[in-house]
Scaffold this active site. Sequence first.
Site, PDB file in Angstrom:
ATOM      1  N   ASN A 163       0.897  -1.189  -0.138  1.00 59.92           N
ATOM      2  CA  ASN A 163       0.108  -0.127  -0.054  1.00 59.92           C
ATOM      3  C   ASN A 163       0.949   1.356  -0.097  1.00 59.92           C
ATOM      4  OD1 ASN A 163      -2.942   0.372  -0.168  1.00 59.92           O
ATOM      5  ND2 ASN A 163      -3.245  -0.840   1.662  1.00 59.92           N
ATOM      6  N   ARG A 234      -3.593  -6.508  -9.872  1.00 61.59           N
ATOM      7  CA  ARG A 234      -3.239  -6.059 -11.464  1.00 61.59           C
ATOM      8  C   ARG A 234      -4.768  -5.355 -11.920  1.00 61.59           C
ATOM      9  NH1 ARG A 234       0.916  -9.503 -12.068  1.00 61.59           N
ATOM     10  NH2 ARG A 234       0.741 -11.629 -11.729  1.00 61.59           N
ATOM     11  N   ASP A 265      -8.154  -2.920  -1.027  1.00 57.69           N
ATOM     12  CA  ASP A 265      -8.511  -3.451   0.302  1.00 57.69           C
ATOM     13  C   ASP A 265      -9.668  -4.357   0.293  1.00 57.69           C
ATOM     14  OD1 ASP A 265      -6.867  -1.639   1.264  1.00 57.69           O
ATOM     15  OD2 ASP A 265      -8.129   0.233   1.250  1.00 57.69           O
TER      16      ASP A 265
HETATM   17  P1  ATP Z   1      -6.296   0.977  -4.561  1.00 62.73           P
HETATM   18  O1  ATP Z   1      -5.114   1.103  -3.956  1.00 62.73           O
HETATM   19  O2  ATP Z   1      -7.162   2.013  -5.635  1.00 62.73           O
HETATM   20  O3  ATP Z   1      -7.162   0.117  -3.846  1.00 62.73           O
HETATM   21  P2  ATP Z   1      -5.049  -1.462  -5.660  1.00 62.73           P
HETATM   22  O4  ATP Z   1      -3.944  -1.434  -6.632  1.00 62.73           O
HETATM   23  O5  ATP Z   1      -4.591  -1.769  -4.174  1.00 62.73           O
HETATM   24  O6  ATP Z   1      -5.898  -0.399  -5.919  1.00 62.73           O
HETATM   25  P3  ATP Z   1      -6.177  -3.247  -7.641  1.00 62.73           P
HETATM   26  O7  ATP Z   1      -5.278  -4.014  -8.289  1.00 62.73           O
HETATM   27  O8  ATP Z   1      -6.575  -1.646  -8.518  1.00 62.73           O
HETATM   28  O9  ATP Z   1      -5.896  -2.863  -6.170  1.00 62.73           O
HETATM   29  O10 ATP Z   1      -7.676  -3.822  -7.344  1.00 62.73           O
HETATM   30  C1  ATP Z   1      -7.846  -4.945  -6.654  1.00 62.73           C
HETATM   31  C2  ATP Z   1      -8.545  -6.037  -7.181  1.00 62.73           C
HETATM   32  O11 ATP Z   1      -9.843  -5.509  -7.639  1.00 62.73           O
HETATM   33  C3  ATP Z   1      -8.036  -6.522  -8.543  1.00 62.73           C
HETATM   34  O12 ATP Z   1      -6.924  -7.468  -8.261  1.00 62.73           O
HETATM   35  C4  ATP Z   1      -9.216  -7.003  -9.227  1.00 62.73           C
HETATM   36  O13 ATP Z   1      -9.527  -8.143  -9.023  1.00 62.73           O
HETATM   37  C5  ATP Z   1     -10.292  -5.773  -8.817  1.00 62.73           C
HETATM   38  N1  ATP Z   1     -10.470  -4.879  -9.863  1.00 62.73           N
HETATM   39  C6  ATP Z   1      -9.756  -3.662  -9.881  1.00 62.73           C
HETATM   40  N2  ATP Z   1     -10.254  -2.909 -10.740  1.00 62.73           N
HETATM   41  C7  ATP Z   1     -11.211  -3.540 -11.395  1.00 62.73           C
HETATM   42  C8  ATP Z   1     -12.015  -3.371 -12.415  1.00 62.73           C
HETATM   43  N3  ATP Z   1     -12.114  -2.237 -13.299  1.00 62.73           N
HETATM   44  N4  ATP Z   1     -12.943  -4.280 -12.897  1.00 62.73           N
HETATM   45  C9  ATP Z   1     -13.065  -5.507 -12.024  1.00 62.73           C
HETATM   46  N5  ATP Z   1     -12.427  -5.814 -11.036  1.00 62.73           N
HETATM   47  C10 ATP Z   1     -11.422  -4.982 -10.582  1.00 62.73           C
END
Ligand code: ATP
Length: 322
Positions: A163, A234, A265
Amino acid sequence: AVDLLTFGESMVSLRSAGPLSAGGSLAMHVAGAESNVAVGVARLGHSVSWAGVVGADPHGEYILRQLRSEGVQVQHRLDTTRSTGVMFLEQRTADLTRAFYYRAGSAGSTLSRDDVDLALNAGARVLHLTGITAALSPEARAALAYAAERAAAEGVVVSLDVNYRSKLWTRDEARAVLAPLARHTDILIASDDELDLVASAAPGGSGSLGNDDAETALADELLGRGVSEVVVKRGAHGAGVHTAAGRFEAPAVTVTSIDTVGAGDAFTAGYLSALLDGEDVAGRLQRGTVMGAFAVSTAGDWEGLPSRDELVLLAATQSGAT
Ligand code: ATP
């Protein structure tokens, strides 16, 4: 002992519907990566405890009330000399949100080793930590390192979400503090661009490697240091896990994305919930991606997260059923 213990700073988040410079109404919400995970796991029916420090102000009381109303056990300390942290979340455009923090020197940033000790005394199956805590203050940083070490020594499963927050510290500062934490971590969770904050590229450098090979090299290094699951988020491409038994991938669930804040999260909450249920790595990934999909297709950081019964709503979408 609770199923999941987590601690960190929660803030009052003031959300705008448009550019902040234009003023207008703001909606008050609770924000905080760890409390997001706590609510997500609690909604899925597990016992969850959150520890943290709030100011003796209505903002702090609001945070405590919200968490309690979600069934999260709260182990808080009141700091009567400092304010609860506040952030603005600006909906600058339909696709772009910006966070502005008013949290430096907040009550939440004074989280200490004593606070953590008290929380750990009650026992937990899983301790969930985030790198954000280390960026708050020297005492919070020490508390984080101490908690990881104590929990690992006591056989508690330690989960760490990197994070990285660029508004709080530089990548080099984060790397120096977070990389050493990996040796107490069982489940390391990172976005694909955060792995290099906890691991170093293999000798020879990652420059000559493709992205995928570079990720594998970093994950292998973490597995070699005792991490059992290196989980990589991802975004719209889903998530993957590297383990000693091999690599697993899960696609994202197809949804309409309206608010991506809190997706990571939510994913973590799903992953850890499935772990608590004894699901295998594929099952953990599956529940993580379903939870992430709930977060991105509903408004709010955590408000749209599902109960256990509702999980199937988006799991069914994924398999094409109606
Ligand atoms: P943030 O810090 O904004 O919460 P992050 O980088 O920690 O983001 P992400 O990888 O963006 O986390 O999102 C976590 C999970 O949520 C992804 O692995 C995916 O399964 C789901 N996710 C994220 N964006 C999408 C999307 N546009 N559509 C569907 N599922 C998504």
